[in-house]
Design a protein around this motif. Structure first.
Motif, PDB file in Angstrom:
ATOM      1  N   GLY A 136       0.817  -1.209   0.000  1.00  0.00           N
ATOM      2  CA  GLY A 136       0.000   0.000   0.000  1.00  0.00           C
ATOM      3  C   GLY A 136       0.850   1.258   0.000  1.00  0.00           C
ATOM      4  N   CYS A 137       1.853   1.288   0.877  1.00  0.00           N
ATOM      5  CA  CYS A 137       2.754   2.450   0.930  1.00  0.00           C
ATOM      6  C   CYS A 137       3.528   2.587  -0.374  1.00  0.00           C
ATOM      7  N   HIS A 138       3.941   1.452  -0.943  1.00  0.00           N
ATOM      8  CA  HIS A 138       4.687   1.488  -2.206  1.00  0.00           C
ATOM      9  C   HIS A 138       3.830   2.096  -3.321  1.00  0.00           C
ATOM     10  N   ASN A 139       2.585   1.659  -3.424  1.00  0.00           N
ATOM     11  CA  ASN A 139       1.698   2.190  -4.463  1.00  0.00           C
ATOM     12  C   ASN A 139       1.489   3.696  -4.297  1.00  0.00           C
ATOM     13  N   GLN A 140       1.302   4.138  -3.076  1.00  0.00           N
ATOM     14  CA  GLN A 140       1.108   5.568  -2.838  1.00  0.00           C
ATOM     15  C   GLN A 140       2.372   6.356  -3.172  1.00  0.00           C
ATOM     16  N   ALA A 141       3.536   5.772  -2.878  1.00  0.00           N
ATOM     17  CA  ALA A 141       4.790   6.453  -3.188  1.00  0.00           C
ATOM     18  C   ALA A 141       4.993   6.570  -4.698  1.00  0.00           C
ATOM     19  N   MET A 142       4.645   5.539  -5.451  1.00  0.00           N
ATOM     20  CA  MET A 142       4.784   5.573  -6.906  1.00  0.00           C
ATOM     21  C   MET A 142       3.870   6.629  -7.512  1.00  0.00           C
ATOM     22  N   MET A 143       2.647   6.689  -7.029  1.00  0.00           N
ATOM     23  CA  MET A 143       1.704   7.678  -7.551  1.00  0.00           C
ATOM     24  C   MET A 143       2.149   9.097  -7.201  1.00  0.00           C
ATOM     25  N   GLU A 144       2.669   9.280  -5.985  1.00  0.00           N
ATOM     26  CA  GLU A 144       3.141  10.595  -5.561  1.00  0.00           C
ATOM     27  C   GLU A 144       4.396  11.008  -6.333  1.00  0.00           C
ATOM     28  N   LEU A 145       5.258  10.038  -6.613  1.00  0.00           N
ATOM     29  CA  LEU A 145       6.466  10.319  -7.379  1.00  0.00           C
ATOM     30  C   LEU A 145       6.117  10.828  -8.778  1.00  0.00           C
ATOM     31  N   GLY A 146       5.160  10.170  -9.408  1.00  0.00           N
ATOM     32  CA  GLY A 146       4.754  10.591 -10.742  1.00  0.00           C
ATOM     33  C   GLY A 146       4.034  11.924 -10.753  1.00  0.00           C
ATOM     34  N   ALA A 147       3.325  12.239  -9.683  1.00  0.00           N
ATOM     35  CA  ALA A 147       2.536  13.475  -9.641  1.00  0.00           C
ATOM     36  C   ALA A 147       3.365  14.692  -9.288  1.00  0.00           C
ATOM     37  N   THR A 148       4.426  14.515  -8.483  1.00  0.00           N
ATOM     38  CA  THR A 148       5.156  15.677  -7.969  1.00  0.00           C
ATOM     39  C   THR A 148       6.581  15.809  -8.498  1.00  0.00           C
ATOM     40  N   VAL A 149       7.203  14.706  -8.918  1.00  0.00           N
ATOM     41  CA  VAL A 149       8.600  14.744  -9.359  1.00  0.00           C
ATOM     42  C   VAL A 149       8.729  14.361 -10.827  1.00  0.00           C
ATOM     43  N   CYS A 150       8.281  13.167 -11.151  1.00  0.00           N
ATOM     44  CA  CYS A 150       8.391  12.662 -12.528  1.00  0.00           C
ATOM     45  C   CYS A 150       7.190  13.165 -13.337  1.00  0.00           C
ATOM     46  N   LYS A 151       7.106  14.472 -13.481  1.00  0.00           N
ATOM     47  CA  LYS A 151       5.932  15.117 -14.090  1.00  0.00           C
ATOM     48  C   LYS A 151       5.982  15.021 -15.615  1.00  0.00           C
ATOM     49  N   PRO A 152       4.849  15.185 -16.266  1.00  0.00           N
ATOM     50  CA  PRO A 152       4.820  15.111 -17.737  1.00  0.00           C
ATOM     51  C   PRO A 152       5.734  16.141 -18.389  1.00  0.00           C
ATOM     52  N   VAL A 153       5.749  17.363 -17.851  1.00  0.00           N
ATOM     53  CA  VAL A 153       6.576  18.441 -18.382  1.00  0.00           C
ATOM     54  C   VAL A 153       7.479  18.952 -17.259  1.00  0.00           C
ATOM     55  N   SER A 154       8.725  19.238 -17.609  1.00  0.00           N
ATOM     56  CA  SER A 154       9.715  19.748 -16.646  1.00  0.00           C
ATOM     57  C   SER A 154       9.845  18.857 -15.419  1.00  0.00           C
ATOM     58  N   PRO A 155      10.198  17.597 -15.602  1.00  0.00           N
ATOM     59  CA  PRO A 155      10.386  16.713 -14.444  1.00  0.00           C
ATOM     60  C   PRO A 155      11.597  17.144 -13.622  1.00  0.00           C
ATOM     61  N   ALA A 156      11.519  16.959 -12.310  1.00  0.00           N
ATOM     62  CA  ALA A 156      12.603  17.338 -11.396  1.00  0.00           C
ATOM     63  C   ALA A 156      13.547  16.157 -11.218  1.00  0.00           C
ATOM     64  N   CYS A 157      14.308  15.856 -12.271  1.00  0.00           N
ATOM     65  CA  CYS A 157      15.173  14.665 -12.251  1.00  0.00           C
ATOM     66  C   CYS A 157      16.286  14.786 -11.210  1.00  0.00           C
ATOM     67  N   GLU A 158      16.792  15.993 -10.956  1.00  0.00           N
ATOM     68  CA  GLU A 158      17.892  16.156 -10.009  1.00  0.00           C
ATOM     69  C   GLU A 158      17.503  15.762  -8.597  1.00  0.00           C
ATOM     70  N   SER A 159      16.230  15.947  -8.251  1.00  0.00           N
ATOM     71  CA  SER A 159      15.774  15.604  -6.900  1.00  0.00           C
ATOM     72  C   SER A 159      15.047  14.267  -6.846  1.00  0.00           C
TER      73      SER A 159
END
Length: 447
Positions: free
Chosen positions: A77-100
């Motif tokens: 459950g925690c893993h799934n939430q982390a993956m969804m949060e990663l895609g929503a806040t860091v690995c974004k469709p445009v201008s992903p924050a790859c350094e962080s």
């Protein structure tokens, strides 16, 4: 108890409206099941982690397999939430924050870009590799345009004993709030003042009918005054909700009564379609509706059945003391689905009745007039046909039995096709789990 909960988690996919992603998210978070939840954010993360090329819609099995391979075995459950949060806040469709990004060291897309730069490549070149190349861009099909005529049916329930008292109180309140109107009664100025509730109660064939787009502010304030006075007199507010079919879009959910229109409808066409639905399909007693007045768009096609049903609705409304307080256009709201752009053309219909049952009292009389699904008993008293006609005619007893059987079948078909309805109070409407589209219409009604 735990076994029952786990069993519910495994059976989530059988619940109408629950898809693979929702089932996996609930199962993993609520029941700690080993189920990988894959949504758009997760697909983007997986595509970049593995530099996965191809149309994402055709790689569903590959994404599910990759998500299951990296799923944390003890904390899914925690893993799934982390993956969804990663895609929503860091690995974004445009201008992903790859350094962080916490997984940049194992990201194949980041590695490709780094190798290209290390080899002397310039990122200013148009065809230079980029993290945003993944997943592949897919040209989305044009959304189908859909127009829906929606009616917010609001029922004010006031017992018979309180109707006369409410009428007197409403008229007194109207006089108190508009003293100039009372002072100038009989003069030309009185024609421009709101009518008291007592006058509206005496003229049920002409309810207040306004369209906000026309700027009829006086009529709107008048109808609001009457409604507020009734609420102050103890009227209880109820909303009519209709359940959607068990299959298809938004299966099994509850919404306001609505009719899908082929093209963008005019206000007259919308009201006609809604009246047909309220009267013929739901069996609601609607006084003064287009269906009862015979001005609906389909009156030529169903001159007899539509008129009879409308007259039955009007008669049932009068008998059960159902009164139309006002009816107004609310405006439009746009709701976007993945494949449909839906425009909701909303109006509000406010009825006054001594009880909820009174508003629904027209069902049997309406259905009988509309096509006769109410079965009539076989006429066994008629004489049997003569001997010379026996070869060409069914005897009257058999004919009556046949008509009765057909009528019973029509009734059963009509009952099975009629959607489920529910009346909820004003306090309950907010807790009904309404969809965002229905909430948009509700907000229009509350303005």
């Amino acid at each position: 108890m735990q076994a029952a909960l786990c069993l519910c988690g495994m059976q989530l996919r059988q619940v109408p409206g629950v898809g693979p992603y929702t089932a996996a998210a609930i199962a993993s978070i609520a029941f700690n099941d080993q189920a990988a939840a894959v949504d758009g954010n997760v697909i983007r993360v997986l595509s970049r982690l593995r530099a996965l090329r191809g149309n994402p819609t055709k790689l569903v099995k590959a994404h599910n397999r990759l998500a299951a391979e990296i799923l944390h075995p003890e904390r899914p459950g925690c893993h799934n939430q982390a993956m969804m949060e990663l895609g929503a806040t860091v690995c974004k469709p445009v201008s992903p924050a790859c350094e962080s990004c916490p997984v940049k060291d194992c990201c194949a897309a980041v590695k490709q870009v780094a190798e290209y730069v290390a080899a002397g490549g310039s990122l200013d070149v148009e065809d230079a590799p980029r993290v945003t190349d993944y997943p592949d861009k897919v040209v989305k099909p044009t959304k189908a345009e859909q127009h829906v005529a929606v009616c917010v049916v609001k029922l004010l329930v006031l017992p018979n004993a309180a109707l006369a008292v409410a009428g007197t109180a409403a008229a007194a309140a109207t006089t108190a709030k508009h003293p100039a109107a009372a002072a100038n009664k009989g003069s030309i100025r009185s024609f421009f003042k709101p009518k008291p509730f007592k006058d509206l109660q005496q003229n049920q064939q002409q309810p207040i009918d306004t369209d906000n787009s026309n700027g009829d502010i006086q009529a709107v304030s008048q109808q609001q005054l009457c409604e507020n006075d009734l609420l102050a007199a103890g009227a209880a507010t109820h909303y009519l909700l209709v359940q959607r079919p068990e299959t298809g879009l938004l299966a099994g959910l509850w919404e306001f009564p609505g009719v899908v229109m082929d093209v963008e409808p005019t206000p007259v066409a919308r009201r006609s379609a809604v009246d047909q639905y309220l009267v013929h399909t739901l069996g609601l007693a609607v006084p003064g509706s287009c269906s009862s007045s015979g001005t609906n768009a389909s009156s030529k096609r169903s001159k007899h059945s539509g008129g009879n049903a409308g007259n039955a609705a009007a008669a049932a409304a009068a008998k059960s003391q159902v009164q139309m307080m006002h009816r107004r256009q609310l405006g439009s709201a746009v709701h976007i689905f993945s494949h449909i752009r839906q425009t909701l053309h909303a109006e509000e219909l406010v009825l006054l009745a001594p009880s909820v049952q009174a508003a629904c009292a027209a069902v049997e009389s309406i259905t009988a007039a509309a096509g006769g699904p109410v079965a009539a008993p076989a006429d066994s008293d008629q004489a049997v046909g003569s001997t010379n006609c026996e070869k060409h005619h069914v005897d009257s007893h058999q004919q009556g039995s046949l008509k009765s059987a057909v009528a019973l079948q029509k009734r059963a078909l009509h009952e099975s096709s009629r959607p489920s309805v529910r009346w909820v109070t004003g306090d309950q409407i907010a807790a009904q789990g309404l969809t965002s589209g229905v909430r948009k219409v509700l907000q229009l009604s509350m303005k």
